[in-house]
Design an enzyme around this catalytic site. Structure first.
Site, PDB file in Angstrom:
ATOM      1  N   ARG A 200     -99.834  11.801  20.764  1.00 28.35           N
ATOM      2  CA  ARG A 200    -101.101  11.979  21.853  1.00 28.35           C
ATOM      3  C   ARG A 200    -102.435  12.093  21.204  1.00 28.35           C
ATOM      4  O   ARG A 200    -103.348  11.425  21.691  1.00 28.35           O
ATOM      5  CB  ARG A 200    -100.866  13.132  22.588  1.00 28.35           C
ATOM      6  CG  ARG A 200    -101.871  13.447  23.679  1.00 28.35           C
ATOM      7  CD  ARG A 200    -101.356  14.599  24.564  1.00 28.35           C
ATOM      8  NE  ARG A 200    -102.328  14.881  25.699  1.00 28.35           N
ATOM      9  CZ  ARG A 200    -103.348  15.459  25.648  1.00 28.35           C
ATOM     10  NH1 ARG A 200    -103.523  16.346  24.586  1.00 28.35           N
ATOM     11  NH2 ARG A 200    -104.036  15.667  26.577  1.00 28.35           N
ATOM     12  N   SER A 303     -70.586  18.887  45.243  1.00 26.01           N
ATOM     13  CA  SER A 303     -70.057  17.693  45.125  1.00 26.01           C
ATOM     14  C   SER A 303     -69.750  17.504  46.666  1.00 26.01           C
ATOM     15  O   SER A 303     -69.439  18.202  47.520  1.00 26.01           O
ATOM     16  CB  SER A 303     -68.385  17.916  44.521  1.00 26.01           C
ATOM     17  OG  SER A 303     -67.519  16.852  44.849  1.00 26.01           O
ATOM     18  N   LYS A 309     -66.749  22.951  43.433  1.00 25.33           N
ATOM     19  CA  LYS A 309     -67.348  22.282  41.932  1.00 25.33           C
ATOM     20  C   LYS A 309     -69.019  23.032  42.198  1.00 25.33           C
ATOM     21  O   LYS A 309     -69.517  22.938  43.037  1.00 25.33           O
ATOM     22  CB  LYS A 309     -67.531  21.034  42.024  1.00 25.33           C
ATOM     23  CG  LYS A 309     -65.875  20.537  41.878  1.00 25.33           C
ATOM     24  CD  LYS A 309     -66.104  18.925  41.364  1.00 25.33           C
ATOM     25  CE  LYS A 309     -66.647  19.002  39.971  1.00 25.33           C
ATOM     26  NZ  LYS A 309     -66.925  17.507  39.440  1.00 25.33           N
ATOM     27  N   ASN A 311     -71.264  21.797  39.717  1.00 27.91           N
ATOM     28  CA  ASN A 311     -71.586  20.808  38.495  1.00 27.91           C
ATOM     29  C   ASN A 311     -73.005  21.078  37.686  1.00 27.91           C
ATOM     30  O   ASN A 311     -73.933  21.633  38.261  1.00 27.91           O
ATOM     31  CB  ASN A 311     -72.007  19.393  38.900  1.00 27.91           C
ATOM     32  CG  ASN A 311     -70.534  18.732  39.681  1.00 27.91           C
ATOM     33  OD1 ASN A 311     -69.539  19.042  39.249  1.00 27.91           O
ATOM     34  ND2 ASN A 311     -70.622  18.307  40.912  1.00 27.91           N
ATOM     35  N   ARG A 342    -103.465 -12.943  21.582  1.00 23.90           N
ATOM     36  CA  ARG A 342    -103.284 -12.221  22.688  1.00 23.90           C
ATOM     37  C   ARG A 342    -101.794 -12.962  23.081  1.00 23.90           C
ATOM     38  O   ARG A 342    -101.642 -14.154  22.945  1.00 23.90           O
ATOM     39  CB  ARG A 342    -104.134 -12.593  23.695  1.00 23.90           C
ATOM     40  CG  ARG A 342    -105.507 -12.157  23.546  1.00 23.90           C
ATOM     41  CD  ARG A 342    -105.632 -10.814  23.978  1.00 23.90           C
ATOM     42  NE  ARG A 342    -105.390 -10.529  25.544  1.00 23.90           N
ATOM     43  CZ  ARG A 342    -105.894 -11.158  26.579  1.00 23.90           C
ATOM     44  NH1 ARG A 342    -107.125 -11.661  26.399  1.00 23.90           N
ATOM     45  NH2 ARG A 342    -105.490 -10.950  27.874  1.00 23.90           N
TER      46      ARG A 342
END
Length: 479
Positions: A200, A303, A309, A311, A342
């Protein structure tokens, strides 16, 4: 609006990418920061900054930049879908945008309009805009990585001495601590943070003109200021510095139309970050398996078919991003082989993969922050799993201790045979070893029980955690 216009708008709405197939980034700040509207804004900012830089050097009339900025602020005039459709004829969206911006400025100041996009090529503006978008996206990603690192530091400290099974090639190896595992995750996150900060800080503007020689800028300076060719060339070089100052980006040593180091460096940092977060996700996915149950996400995903479930949805999304980003960055690396001054296609191939890589990493960082901050740790399950082999997990320790008393080969044979007996008879290892007459003279049953306690064989895990937690982003580990 004509029926044709309405049909075109309908087609545009239908073709809009709203993240349906990219849940890792849908709704995140990075998704918005890299959207079409953000790119249009960055393109306008790049065009405005160029006029501002020229004005600062006396190559545009006073007030020209403000006139351009005022016209650019009317974002309704610069519809991304319209620019996209018109870009097909010229190959990039800067061509129609520059025309629209010139027309908008002409309504306010015809004199200022003559300086819109003057001397620049489309790649100057689009590359600069891309770096502005990248800079904003990286700021958001870095903030999330800070959250991940902070949360993992707390976890590592809290579980510095929490024993668990170390696993190699999917099997129990020797004991470790959960604190050391969390400290390792954090170390990778800090490595990623440092790489993104470095990238950055060097994101450059792009300014070279038609073939990277700055010739048009020098020609305008020479004709307007009645300057000699040498002074005009110096003025063109000075414009690069002024343009960098106006955008907040770095000034490159050379135009980089076909010298794609900035994009390649960014690609590498993004791929590393995706992998670093992917390691965290991979471990959480394994450790949260039902039969292991050592960690869990704070709120599991549901789910559609199985109500029971919960998850590990965040880890799943991070893992998906970690698999996608290397492929996307492969395209960015391939664009290094760009011909001429270019390139026909190599540059164009970068645009979408770069955005998708930023979005995938941004989404992964956002998910990782939530995962790390809400991670639930289950030391009881860790201990139960650690004891699952009845002490076999510390066979390495027994060989080391007994070697000093019986010799290495004899100790290894005794432990190997004892381990086989324990597995065959379903007894703890210390009991199986106590049945070996060869060990009766060198160790007592109580000592064998102590030596086979996994929690007492975590090596230097605790001090390693302490050392790792002394590290902060941007620095090395104090010794």
């Amino acid at each position: 609006m004509t029926s044709g216009d309405a049909a075109g708008d309908a087609r545009g709405d239908a073709a809009a990418d709203v993240g349906l197939l990219a849940p890792v980034s849908a709704g995140t700040a990075v998704e918005e920061a890299t959207g079409d509207a953000a790119y249009v804004r960055a393109l306008l900012d790049a065009e405005t900054a160029l006029v501002r830089a020229q004005e600062a050097l006396g190559h545009a009339p006073p007030g020209a930049a403000d006139a351009v900025a005022s016209a650019a602020a009317d974002t309704a005039r610069f519809d991304p879908r319209s620019l996209a459709l018109r870009a097909r004829s010229g190959g990039n969206p800067v061509i129609p945008l520059a025309a629209d911006l010139t027309a908008a400025v002409a309504e306010r100041s015809p004199r200022a309009a003559a300086h819109v996009h003057r001397g620049a090529t489309s790649q100057d503006i689009l590359d600069t805009a891309a770096m502005l978008v990248v800079s904003e996206a990286l700021s958001l990603i870095l903030a999330d990585l800070d959250r991940v690192a902070a949360a993992l530091a707390l976890t590592a400290a809290e579980h510095r001495d929490t024993p668990m099974a170390g696993r190699t090639l999917t099997q129990h190896a020797v004991p470790t601590t959960f604190g050391l595992k969390a400290a390792g995750w954090r170390s990778l996150v800090l490595d990623a943070h440092d790489r993104l900060v470095a990238v950055r800080g060097t994101l450059p503007v792009q300014l070279g003109g038609a073939a990277g020689t700055l010739a048009a800028f020098a020609a305008f300076a020479e004709s307007e200021d009645d300057a000699d060719a040498g002074k005009a060339r110096d003025a063109a070089l000075g414009l690069v510095e002024a343009y960098a100052s106006a955008t907040g980006l770095a000034a490159p040593a050379l135009p980089w139309h076909t010298l794609r180091t900035p994009v390649a460096d960014l690609a590498g940092a993004l791929a590393f970050t995706a992998g670093a977060l992917g390691k965290l996700a991979a471990d959480v996915l394994v450790l949260s398996r039902t039969e292991i149950g050592e960690v869990a996400e704070s709120t599991g995903g549901g789910s559609s078919a199985m109500p029971h479930k919960a998850n590990p949805a965040r880890a799943v999304l991070i893992a998906a991003a970690a698999r996608q980003v290397p492929a996307l960055t492969g395209i960015l690396y391939a664009a290094l082989a760009a011909e001429d001054e270019r390139p026909p296609g190599a540059w164009h191939a970068e645009w979408q993969p770069l955005r998708e890589a930023l979005r995938a990493v941004g989404g992964a960082a956002d998910a990782a922050a939530a995962l790390a901050e809400g991670l639930r740790v289950h030391p009881g399950r860790m201990r139960a799993n650690l004891d699952a082999t009845g002490g076999l997990i510390v066979s390495e320790r027994l060989v080391a201790v007994l070697s000093a008393r019986t010799g290495r080969e004899r100790a290894r044979t005794a432990v190997t045979e004892g381990a086989a007996r324990a597995a065959r008879e379903g007894t703890p290892l210390h009991q199986a070893l106590a049945q070996d007459p060869a060990l009766a003279d060198v160790t007592a049953p109580d000592e064998l029980r102590t030596l086979t306690d996994p929690s007492a064989y975590t090596g230097s895990a605790g001090p390693l955690v302490d050392r790792a937690l002394r590290r902060h982003s941007g620095g090395t580990v104090p010794r």
